[in-house]
Design an enzyme around this catalytic site. Structure first.
Site, PDB file in Angstrom:
ATOM      1  N   LYS A 169     -28.842  95.831 -17.189  1.00 29.99           N
ATOM      2  CA  LYS A 169     -28.905  94.897 -18.176  1.00 29.99           C
ATOM      3  C   LYS A 169     -29.200  93.518 -17.481  1.00 29.99           C
ATOM      4  O   LYS A 169     -28.005  92.919 -17.118  1.00 29.99           O
ATOM      5  CB  LYS A 169     -27.876  94.884 -19.209  1.00 29.99           C
ATOM      6  CG  LYS A 169     -28.224  93.993 -20.633  1.00 29.99           C
ATOM      7  CD  LYS A 169     -27.172  93.241 -21.308  1.00 29.99           C
ATOM      8  CE  LYS A 169     -26.343  92.382 -20.977  1.00 29.99           C
ATOM      9  NZ  LYS A 169     -27.326  90.817 -20.822  1.00 29.99           N
ATOM     10  N   GLY A 200     -31.083  92.726 -23.529  1.00 25.43           N
ATOM     11  CA  GLY A 200     -30.290  92.474 -24.733  1.00 25.43           C
ATOM     12  C   GLY A 200     -28.980  91.681 -24.292  1.00 25.43           C
ATOM     13  O   GLY A 200     -28.758  91.015 -23.236  1.00 25.43           O
ATOM     14  N   GLY A 202     -24.790  90.755 -23.975  1.00 29.69           N
ATOM     15  CA  GLY A 202     -23.600  91.409 -23.258  1.00 29.69           C
ATOM     16  C   GLY A 202     -22.724  91.994 -24.281  1.00 29.69           C
ATOM     17  O   GLY A 202     -22.368  93.253 -23.873  1.00 29.69           O
ATOM     18  N   VAL A 205     -25.524  95.429 -25.631  1.00 31.25           N
ATOM     19  CA  VAL A 205     -26.055  96.093 -24.487  1.00 31.25           C
ATOM     20  C   VAL A 205     -25.164  96.192 -23.426  1.00 31.25           C
ATOM     21  O   VAL A 205     -25.068  97.252 -22.891  1.00 31.25           O
ATOM     22  CB  VAL A 205     -27.526  95.713 -24.169  1.00 31.25           C
ATOM     23  CG1 VAL A 205     -28.178  96.398 -22.892  1.00 31.25           C
ATOM     24  CG2 VAL A 205     -28.382  95.844 -25.461  1.00 31.25           C
ATOM     25  N   GLY A 206     -24.562  95.149 -22.886  1.00 32.86           N
ATOM     26  CA  GLY A 206     -23.668  95.206 -21.876  1.00 32.86           C
ATOM     27  C   GLY A 206     -22.479  96.279 -22.012  1.00 32.86           C
ATOM     28  O   GLY A 206     -21.953  96.837 -21.133  1.00 32.86           O
ATOM     29  N   GLU A 244     -18.089  90.401  -9.180  1.00 31.05           N
ATOM     30  CA  GLU A 244     -18.534  89.240  -8.662  1.00 31.05           C
ATOM     31  C   GLU A 244     -18.547  88.231  -9.458  1.00 31.05           C
ATOM     32  O   GLU A 244     -19.254  87.829 -10.473  1.00 31.05           O
ATOM     33  CB  GLU A 244     -19.997  89.347  -7.896  1.00 31.05           C
ATOM     34  CG  GLU A 244     -20.167  90.376  -6.802  1.00 31.05           C
ATOM     35  CD  GLU A 244     -19.466  90.304  -5.616  1.00 31.05           C
ATOM     36  OE1 GLU A 244     -19.393  88.926  -5.625  1.00 31.05           O
ATOM     37  OE2 GLU A 244     -19.227  91.041  -4.991  1.00 31.05           O
ATOM     38  N   CYS A 278     -22.659  80.266  -7.791  1.00 34.25           N
ATOM     39  CA  CYS A 278     -21.388  80.596  -7.810  1.00 34.25           C
ATOM     40  C   CYS A 278     -20.576  80.372  -6.563  1.00 34.25           C
ATOM     41  O   CYS A 278     -19.331  80.105  -6.682  1.00 34.25           O
ATOM     42  CB  CYS A 278     -21.126  82.223  -8.140  1.00 34.25           C
ATOM     43  SG  CYS A 278     -22.072  83.117  -6.773  1.00 34.25           S
ATOM     44  N   GLU A 377     -14.621  75.984 -12.904  1.00 30.23           N
ATOM     45  CA  GLU A 377     -15.886  76.188 -12.623  1.00 30.23           C
ATOM     46  C   GLU A 377     -16.971  75.494 -13.369  1.00 30.23           C
ATOM     47  O   GLU A 377     -16.807  75.908 -14.630  1.00 30.23           O
ATOM     48  CB  GLU A 377     -16.407  77.711 -12.429  1.00 30.23           C
ATOM     49  CG  GLU A 377     -17.591  77.840 -11.894  1.00 30.23           C
ATOM     50  CD  GLU A 377     -18.176  79.281 -11.729  1.00 30.23           C
ATOM     51  OE1 GLU A 377     -17.960  80.178 -12.803  1.00 30.23           O
ATOM     52  OE2 GLU A 377     -18.368  79.891 -10.572  1.00 30.23           O
TER      53      GLU A 377
HETATM   54  P1  NAD Z   1     -21.746  85.667 -18.177  1.00 25.95           P
HETATM   55  O1  NAD Z   1     -20.293  86.344 -17.955  1.00 25.95           O
HETATM   56  O2  NAD Z   1     -21.609  84.747 -19.564  1.00 25.95           O
HETATM   57  O3  NAD Z   1     -22.774  86.733 -18.270  1.00 25.95           O
HETATM   58  C1  NAD Z   1     -23.258  87.529 -17.360  1.00 25.95           C
HETATM   59  C2  NAD Z   1     -23.479  88.935 -17.673  1.00 25.95           C
HETATM   60  O4  NAD Z   1     -22.809  89.529 -18.376  1.00 25.95           O
HETATM   61  C3  NAD Z   1     -24.772  88.572 -18.731  1.00 25.95           C
HETATM   62  O5  NAD Z   1     -25.848  89.675 -18.815  1.00 25.95           O
HETATM   63  C4  NAD Z   1     -24.112  88.959 -20.167  1.00 25.95           C
HETATM   64  O6  NAD Z   1     -24.841  89.201 -21.244  1.00 25.95           O
HETATM   65  C5  NAD Z   1     -23.199  89.990 -19.651  1.00 25.95           C
HETATM   66  N1  NAD Z   1     -21.918  89.875 -20.490  1.00 25.95           N
HETATM   67  C6  NAD Z   1     -21.253  88.988 -21.019  1.00 25.95           C
HETATM   68  N2  NAD Z   1     -20.275  89.549 -21.736  1.00 25.95           N
HETATM   69  C7  NAD Z   1     -20.174  91.063 -21.706  1.00 25.95           C
HETATM   70  C8  NAD Z   1     -19.218  92.086 -22.074  1.00 25.95           C
HETATM   71  N3  NAD Z   1     -18.184  91.729 -22.724  1.00 25.95           N
HETATM   72  N4  NAD Z   1     -19.562  93.305 -21.683  1.00 25.95           N
HETATM   73  C9  NAD Z   1     -20.763  93.243 -21.003  1.00 25.95           C
HETATM   74  N5  NAD Z   1     -21.488  92.611 -20.473  1.00 25.95           N
HETATM   75  C10 NAD Z   1     -21.272  91.358 -20.930  1.00 25.95           C
HETATM   76  O7  NAD Z   1     -21.975  84.697 -17.057  1.00 25.95           O
HETATM   77  P2  NAD Z   1     -23.316  83.954 -16.789  1.00 25.95           P
HETATM   78  O8  NAD Z   1     -23.069  82.678 -17.815  1.00 25.95           O
HETATM   79  O9  NAD Z   1     -24.523  84.661 -17.190  1.00 25.95           O
HETATM   80  O10 NAD Z   1     -23.307  83.516 -15.524  1.00 25.95           O
HETATM   81  C11 NAD Z   1     -22.409  82.467 -15.004  1.00 25.95           C
HETATM   82  C12 NAD Z   1     -21.239  83.010 -14.352  1.00 25.95           C
HETATM   83  O11 NAD Z   1     -21.609  83.881 -13.376  1.00 25.95           O
HETATM   84  C13 NAD Z   1     -20.456  81.868 -13.368  1.00 25.95           C
HETATM   85  O12 NAD Z   1     -19.013  82.053 -13.721  1.00 25.95           O
HETATM   86  C14 NAD Z   1     -20.593  82.340 -11.900  1.00 25.95           C
HETATM   87  O13 NAD Z   1     -19.789  81.886 -11.289  1.00 25.95           O
HETATM   88  C15 NAD Z   1     -20.813  83.863 -12.002  1.00 25.95           C
HETATM   89  N6  NAD Z   1     -21.792  84.407 -10.943  1.00 25.95           N
HETATM   90  C16 NAD Z   1     -20.906  84.791  -9.770  1.00 25.95           C
HETATM   91  C17 NAD Z   1     -21.583  85.319  -8.660  1.00 25.95           C
HETATM   92  C18 NAD Z   1     -20.780  85.993  -7.671  1.00 25.95           C
HETATM   93  O14 NAD Z   1     -21.678  86.730  -6.959  1.00 25.95           O
HETATM   94  N7  NAD Z   1     -19.472  86.110  -7.605  1.00 25.95           N
HETATM   95  C19 NAD Z   1     -22.931  85.083  -8.565  1.00 25.95           C
HETATM   96  C20 NAD Z   1     -23.459  84.358  -9.719  1.00 25.95           C
HETATM   97  C21 NAD Z   1     -22.954  84.158 -10.906  1.00 25.95           C
END
Ligand code: NAD
Length: 470
Positions: A169, A200, A202, A205-206, A244, A278, A377
């Site tokens: 997803k 979709g 999070g 679908v997530g 991650e 990140c 962050e």
């Molecule tokens: P997010 O956590 O809001 O969303 C990430 C993904 O998770 C999206 O696809 C979202 O739809 C899904 N998601 C959200 N809640 C969920 C749930 N309860 N169950 C399943 N799926 C769910 O993050 P974002 O805003 O898309 O990205 C930014 C964040 O990602 C920052 O905190 C950044 O540091 C982190 N990041 C980490 C790395 C790494 O390698 N450590 C790399 C890139 C980004």
């Protein structure tokens, strides 16, 4: 650029829900595409397809799986301009960087995984045991928007190489490159059920992927908050998780460092992809006695990073990915001012760019590590310069964070920088300008995550071990 279907079981499939999600350009604020808003029913169908796909994929000889990865990489290469354009819209990444780092680099990594799996030792004799590495099964991959294709490839390439099948997803804000990947898989005739993509939210679908009883492992990249939720849902099902998560990485500039090289490198690292990275070095730790000198070098470098339209070749920093992201970053900047940090560059919305989710690249000086801008962050173009007393103070400040993803050290000699690097509680450290290495494992200590991605060691995450005694 519209995708009206999910991709699973080797074919494009209509969503059972019928709703769609708009993909918005961060530069024009206009809709550039729509993708399906998936349902739990779509996920269930995709997971069933993946389970069937896994049964034959895992039996393929390693050499055949490696060749499929090479074909996939080649098919993606023809899509580079379209991928870069999509990501420049979705994320705001400047087009030059989008082409090289957001498109070409992950496509190369797909091919590199072919080499890694060819070189992986899958069986080992230990006493009277034969220890075998077997693919873990169906892997649910959930990815963020900031490096949308890179994060997808970091998961699917080693998973497929290991013999797993994937249900992916992508982020709702940046799903297009993942759908182009499905398109490339379809074009080359990748065996059905091996790579499945459901777009979709999070929440729907997530969560359906993470909770599905037929998903054996979850590999997630994203925020700490979502990571917590995912780890607990996956924990209910006793599933392996790879997480991650976020970062608040420190760049330690030692008192004998060449500031004219070190400080510009630190600014560039922090501002890359407009700070939506990140692993960005968002805290710059400088000796108190050389603080003002560091600020001058930092301001000088920042002035070279042109902010503007991501499609203009002279632009180094584009807009942020969404209005919500822009407002969140502006909120942190206001909080920094309120808590007494000094704005020495930027600090708000640029007056000359009324359309697009722009934030001025911003430098705060005289930051105390306890301030919100040094602990949270921000995920935007905001650098905090933090003065320190002794080298031991610098190490303590660098480690005073809930995160531990990346970092840097620059000193007068490599030996001194290395000694400090060893004391940082973080998954990666670059010393004296050490370059990114696509073979090195990447991942976090502390709340930055569990597990490693990138390079040959990433494949190990997708195996389980079987011991046969004789
Ligand atoms: P997010 O956590 O809001 O969303 C990430 C993904 O998770 C999206 O696809 C979202 O739809 C899904 N998601 C959200 N809640 C969920 C749930 N309860 N169950 C399943 N799926 C769910 O993050 P974002 O805003 O898309 O990205 C930014 C964040 O990602 C920052 O905190 C950044 O540091 C982190 N990041 C980490 C790395 C790494 O390698 N450590 C790399 C890139 C980004």
């Amino acid at each position: 650029m519209t995708y009206d279907k999910h991709y699973y079981d080797g074919t494009w499939q209509s969503s059972t829900g019928g709703e769609t999600i708009a993909v918005i350009s961060s530069a024009t604020e206009q809709e550039v595409a729509r993708v399906p808003r998936g349902t739990a029913e779509d996920v269930d169908r995709a997971v069933k397809a993946a389970r069937r796909g896994f049964e034959s994929w895992r039996r393929l000889p390693v050499e055949e799986r490696a060749q499929w990865l090479e074909k996939l990489s080649a098919a993606m290469k023809t899509r580079v301009p379209r991928i870069a354009e999509a990501i420049a819209h979705e994320v705001g990444t400047a087009i030059g960087f989008a082409t090289k780092v957001q498109a070409e680099f992950p496509i190369m990594m797909i091919g590199m995984n072919a080499k890694f799996i060819r070189e992986t030792k899958l069986e080992e004799e230990l006493g009277n045991s034969l220890v075998i590495k077997e693919p873990i099964g169906v892997v649910g991959c959930v990815t963020p928007w900031n490096y949308p294709l890179h994060q997808v490839v970091c998961k699917i390439a080693p998973a497929l190489a290991a013999g797993c099948a994937v249900v992916l997803k992508p982020a709702e804000m940046a799903p297009l490159s993942a759908l182009m990947l499905a398109d490339a898989a379809h074009e080359i005739g990748l065996p059905k059920g091996v790579l499945n993509v459901v777009s979709g939210s999070g929440r729907v679908v997530g969560e359906a992927i993470v909770a599905h009883p037929d998903v054996d492992m979850v590999s997630f990249t994203g925020s700490l908050q979502a990571g917590r939720r995912i780890a607990s849902v996956a924990g209910e099902g006793i599933k392996k998780v790879c997480l991650e998560l976020g970062g608040k990485s420190a760049f330690v500039v030692l008192d004998d460092a060449p500031f004219d090289k070190a400080i510009p490198a630190g600014v560039n690292n922090c501002m890359q992809n407009s700070g939506q990275t990140c692993s960005a070095w968002t805290r710059m730790l400088v000796p108190r006695s050389r603080h003002d000198e560091a600020v001058e070098f930092a301001k000088g470098q920042l002035a070279k990073l042109t902010l503007g339209d991501p499609f203009d070749k002279n632009t180094r920093l584009g807009p942020l990915a969404s209005a919500a992201q822009r407002d969140s970053v502006l909120g942190f900047i206001e909080q920094g001012k309120k808590e007494g940090a000094t704005v020495v560059a930027g600090g708000g919305k640029p007056a000359n760019l009324p359309t697009g989710f722009y934030v001025e690249p911003t430098i705060f000086a005289h930051v105390d590590n306890k301030m919100t801008i040094a602990q949270e962050e921000i995920f935007g173009p905001v650098l905090a310069i933090i003065p320190y007393g002794s080298e031991a103070d610098a190490i303590a400040i660098a480690n005073d964070s809930q995160y531990g993803l990346a970092g840097g050290v620059w000193g007068g000699t490599n030996e001194r920088a290395l000694e400090v690097a060893k004391q940082l509680r973080t998954g990666q450290v670059d010393i004296n300008g050490g370059r990114f290495n696509a073979l090195a494992p990447f991942g976090g200590y502390k709340k930055s995550g569990i597990g490693r991605e990138i390079g040959p060691l990433a494949i190990e995450e997708y195996f389980q071990l079987k011991s046969i005694q004789r």
